[in-house]
Design a protein around this motif. Structure first.
Motif, PDB file in Angstrom:
ATOM      1  N   SER A  47       2.196  33.156  -9.651  1.00 21.04           N
ATOM      2  CA  SER A  47       3.656  33.251  -9.573  1.00 21.04           C
ATOM      3  C   SER A  47       4.235  34.313 -10.492  1.00 21.04           C
ATOM      4  N   GLY A  48       3.398  34.917 -11.329  1.00 14.42           N
ATOM      5  CA  GLY A  48       3.875  35.960 -12.227  1.00 14.42           C
ATOM      6  C   GLY A  48       4.460  35.439 -13.524  1.00 14.42           C
ATOM      7  N   LEU A  49       4.193  34.177 -13.852  1.00 18.56           N
ATOM      8  CA  LEU A  49       4.683  33.628 -15.113  1.00 18.56           C
ATOM      9  C   LEU A  49       3.766  33.983 -16.278  1.00 18.56           C
ATOM     10  N   VAL A  50       2.509  34.336 -15.968  1.00 23.27           N
ATOM     11  CA  VAL A  50       1.599  34.821 -17.002  1.00 23.27           C
ATOM     12  C   VAL A  50       0.801  35.992 -16.449  1.00 23.27           C
ATOM     13  N   THR A  51       0.264  36.784 -17.354  1.00 21.62           N
ATOM     14  CA  THR A  51      -0.652  37.864 -17.005  1.00 21.62           C
ATOM     15  C   THR A  51      -1.570  38.081 -18.207  1.00 21.62           C
ATOM     16  N   PHE A  52      -2.380  39.142 -18.164  1.00 23.67           N
ATOM     17  CA  PHE A  52      -3.278  39.439 -19.272  1.00 23.67           C
ATOM     18  C   PHE A  52      -3.010  40.864 -19.770  1.00 23.67           C
ATOM     19  N   SER A  53      -3.103  41.030 -21.080  1.00 24.85           N
ATOM     20  CA  SER A  53      -2.945  42.354 -21.668  1.00 24.85           C
ATOM     21  C   SER A  53      -4.201  43.176 -21.466  1.00 24.85           C
ATOM     22  N   GLU A  54      -4.151  44.415 -21.846  1.00 30.19           N
ATOM     23  CA  GLU A  54      -5.312  45.296 -21.748  1.00 30.19           C
ATOM     24  C   GLU A  54      -6.470  44.743 -22.564  1.00 30.19           C
ATOM     25  N   GLU A  55      -6.149  44.056 -23.642  1.00 26.11           N
ATOM     26  CA  GLU A  55      -7.182  43.508 -24.522  1.00 26.11           C
ATOM     27  C   GLU A  55      -7.685  42.148 -24.055  1.00 26.11           C
ATOM     28  N   GLY A  56      -6.998  41.552 -23.084  1.00 29.15           N
ATOM     29  CA  GLY A  56      -7.422  40.250 -22.587  1.00 29.15           C
ATOM     30  C   GLY A  56      -6.616  39.087 -23.123  1.00 29.15           C
ATOM     31  N   TRP A 101      -1.179  22.053 -22.702  1.00 29.56           N
ATOM     32  CA  TRP A 101      -2.405  22.210 -21.909  1.00 29.56           C
ATOM     33  C   TRP A 101      -3.606  22.613 -22.761  1.00 29.56           C
ATOM     34  N   GLY A 102      -3.398  22.808 -24.048  1.00 32.51           N
ATOM     35  CA  GLY A 102      -4.508  23.200 -24.906  1.00 32.51           C
ATOM     36  C   GLY A 102      -4.948  24.633 -24.705  1.00 32.51           C
ATOM     37  N   VAL A 103      -4.023  25.506 -24.298  1.00 29.32           N
ATOM     38  CA  VAL A 103      -4.330  26.918 -24.062  1.00 29.32           C
ATOM     39  C   VAL A 103      -3.945  27.728 -25.296  1.00 29.32           C
ATOM     40  N   ASP A 104      -4.851  28.560 -25.749  1.00 30.97           N
ATOM     41  CA  ASP A 104      -4.621  29.397 -26.925  1.00 30.97           C
ATOM     42  C   ASP A 104      -4.084  30.752 -26.482  1.00 30.97           C
ATOM     43  N   PRO A 105      -2.785  31.036 -26.693  1.00 37.07           N
ATOM     44  CA  PRO A 105      -2.206  32.306 -26.250  1.00 37.07           C
ATOM     45  C   PRO A 105      -2.635  33.498 -27.102  1.00 37.07           C
ATOM     46  N   ASP A 106      -3.231  33.240 -28.244  1.00 40.36           N
ATOM     47  CA  ASP A 106      -3.654  34.334 -29.130  1.00 40.36           C
ATOM     48  C   ASP A 106      -5.111  34.740 -28.905  1.00 40.36           C
ATOM     49  N   LYS A 107      -5.806  33.971 -28.119  1.00 36.19           N
ATOM     50  CA  LYS A 107      -7.222  34.267 -27.866  1.00 36.19           C
ATOM     51  C   LYS A 107      -7.370  35.480 -26.960  1.00 36.19           C
ATOM     52  N   LEU A 108      -8.426  36.267 -27.181  1.00 37.52           N
ATOM     53  CA  LEU A 108      -8.729  37.400 -26.302  1.00 37.52           C
ATOM     54  C   LEU A 108      -9.761  36.924 -25.283  1.00 37.52           C
ATOM     55  N   TYR A 109      -9.327  36.800 -24.033  1.00 39.83           N
ATOM     56  CA  TYR A 109     -10.192  36.281 -22.978  1.00 39.83           C
ATOM     57  C   TYR A 109     -11.029  37.410 -22.382  1.00 39.83           C
ATOM     58  N   THR A 110     -12.217  37.054 -21.942  1.00 41.55           N
ATOM     59  CA  THR A 110     -13.175  38.052 -21.469  1.00 41.55           C
ATOM     60  C   THR A 110     -12.876  38.472 -20.037  1.00 41.55           C
ATOM     61  N   LEU A 111     -12.657  39.768 -19.833  1.00 42.66           N
ATOM     62  CA  LEU A 111     -12.464  40.356 -18.513  1.00 42.66           C
ATOM     63  C   LEU A 111     -13.404  41.543 -18.373  1.00 42.66           C
ATOM     64  N   THR A 112     -13.878  41.791 -17.160  1.00 46.39           N
ATOM     65  CA  THR A 112     -14.718  42.964 -16.939  1.00 46.39           C
ATOM     66  C   THR A 112     -13.834  44.212 -16.920  1.00 46.39           C
ATOM     67  N   GLU A 113     -14.478  45.357 -17.021  1.00 48.85           N
ATOM     68  CA  GLU A 113     -13.721  46.613 -17.000  1.00 48.85           C
ATOM     69  C   GLU A 113     -12.931  46.767 -15.707  1.00 48.85           C
ATOM     70  N   LYS A 114     -13.549  46.387 -14.587  1.00 46.06           N
ATOM     71  CA  LYS A 114     -12.852  46.498 -13.308  1.00 46.06           C
ATOM     72  C   LYS A 114     -11.717  45.487 -13.206  1.00 46.06           C
ATOM     73  N   GLN A 115     -11.905  44.307 -13.762  1.00 48.47           N
ATOM     74  CA  GLN A 115     -10.811  43.326 -13.768  1.00 48.47           C
ATOM     75  C   GLN A 115      -9.625  43.862 -14.564  1.00 48.47           C
ATOM     76  N   ARG A 116      -9.901  44.556 -15.654  1.00 50.70           N
ATOM     77  CA  ARG A 116      -8.821  45.141 -16.455  1.00 50.70           C
ATOM     78  C   ARG A 116      -8.058  46.198 -15.664  1.00 50.70           C
ATOM     79  N   GLU A 117      -8.785  46.942 -14.839  1.00 51.20           N
ATOM     80  CA  GLU A 117      -8.118  47.953 -14.007  1.00 51.20           C
ATOM     81  C   GLU A 117      -7.193  47.300 -12.999  1.00 51.20           C
ATOM     82  N   TYR A 118      -7.690  46.257 -12.341  1.00 48.73           N
ATOM     83  CA  TYR A 118      -6.848  45.541 -11.375  1.00 48.73           C
ATOM     84  C   TYR A 118      -5.655  44.889 -12.077  1.00 48.73           C
TER      85      TYR A 118
END
Length: 354
Positions: A292-301, A317-334
């Motif tokens: 829905s576009g309420l969240v996204t990921f930064s370049e750093e994850g 929900w126990g979600v850490d907004p400061d954590k850097l989540y793992t994304l592949t290089e291609k996922q970062r491009e998308y």
């Protein structure tokens, strides 16, 4: 013969049938109905001789005519009533229009495979007579092929794919691991077929060998052809876990995680639509926010939240907004597309409507 194909007058424990039947009639059946432990030993129904059939009919309190009538209708009775996804041995009926088959030795070596009786109605619209053969229309890589479905003795149905074996690269599939999908495209007996193999070069993608040209079927409504393939790719890219919560996907259906496109299906070309890197494996509640576009990921994850999202959501929900989540290089491009065109775009729509 399956003794539970019709409603019987009263419950009959299997042990009541197997005991006397095994002693008096089991040797008359080919193949045998019960094993040495008194358990049913056949995957498919067994066509019984007259005396064994009369014996069972007497035990369960029905006539042979009633059993015969029910056995002819069971192929099509209740397919819509099955809980989806429905697992039948090496088959999974994912929906009324999609079936998945896990490759076995028969498929790889002889280009044929059995279809369990309870799901054969996925392929055909009427019961088949013993010995009857029907043609099945296939589309593989954008080209038309034929397959056959034959009803053999004991009402065992066998799907023969030999005429499409080359196009599907069946001999190169790995039994036990590789997957074959049938997607209904124009009603029963017409299917788009594609595969996903451990050796990716052997995979046959929807509507094309390696670069599909069209992944939208045409008809009364548009369907996303190849969605099961995309999901399998996303699961592999994300190592089978939700990117945010770390929850693992189930090894068998039903699934609990969603394979969500980063760049939406409607905006992707046919290669991007099936690219596992254009997806995230997410728990449903996280997927709702992302889609829905309420969240996204930064370049750093890092997980970025819209100003309109209640700040207590993440903590609840126990979600850490400061954590850097793992994304592949291609996922970062998308993800660049998602940040620019999806994240908080609903706010622009609200402003425009005002």
């Amino acid at each position: 013969m399956d003794i539970d194909l019709l409603e019987i007058p009263y419950p009959v424990p299997l042990s009541v049938i197997s005991g006397s039947f095994s002693a008096e009639h089991n040797d008359e059946c080919s193949p045998k109905l019960f094993d040495r432990n008194g358990d049913l030993c056949q995957v498919y129904s067994v066509e019984l001789q007259s005396s064994p059939g009369i014996h069972i009919a007497g035990v369960i309190g029905v006539t042979l005519d009633e059993i015969q009538s029910a056995s002819e209708q069971v192929l099509f009775r209740g397919l819509e009533e099955l809980t989806m996804p429905y697992i039948a041995h090496s088959w999974v009926i994912e929906s009324l229009s999609i079936a998945q088959k896990r490759a076995d030795e028969s498929l790889v070596k002889r280009f044929e495979t059995g279809v369990p009786q309870e799901i054969v109605g996925f392929f055909i619209e009427r019961p088949m007579a013993v010995g009857e053969t029907l043609e099945i229309n296939l589309e593989v890589g954008g080209k038309r092929h034929k397959a056959t479905l034959k009803c053999k003795s004991g009402r065992r149905h066998v799907l023969n794919l030999s005429r499409a074996a080359g196009a599907l690269k069946l001999s190169k599939m790995q039994a036990g691991d590789d997957l074959l999908w049938f997607e209904m495209c124009c009603g029963k007996r017409a299917f788009t077929v594609y595969t996903r193999c451990t050796a990716k070069t052997n995979s046959v993608l929807p509507r094309g060998a390696n670069k599909p040209t069209k992944t939208m079927s045409t008809g009364v409504r548009e369907n996303r052809v190849g969605q099961p393939y995309f999901r399998a790719e996303v699961i592999e890219v994300c190592h089978g876990r939700c990117v945010v919560t770390g929850i693992p996907e189930r090894a068998v259906p039903p699934s609990i995680l969603r394979a969500s496109h980063i760049k939406p299906w409607s905006k992707s070309d046919d290669v991007e639509k099936l690219d596992g890197h254009n997806g995230l494996l997410l728990a449903p509640h996280i997927d709702t926010l992302f889609d829905s576009g309420l969240v996204t990921f930064s370049e750093e994850g890092q997980l970025l939240a819209s100003a309109e999202l209640d700040p207590t959501v993440f903590s609840s929900w126990g979600v850490d907004p400061d954590k850097l989540y793992t994304l592949t290089e291609k996922q970062r491009e998308y993800m660049k597309y998602h940040r620019k065109h999806i994240f908080e775009q609903w706010r622009s729509s609200l402003k425009t409507s005002k």
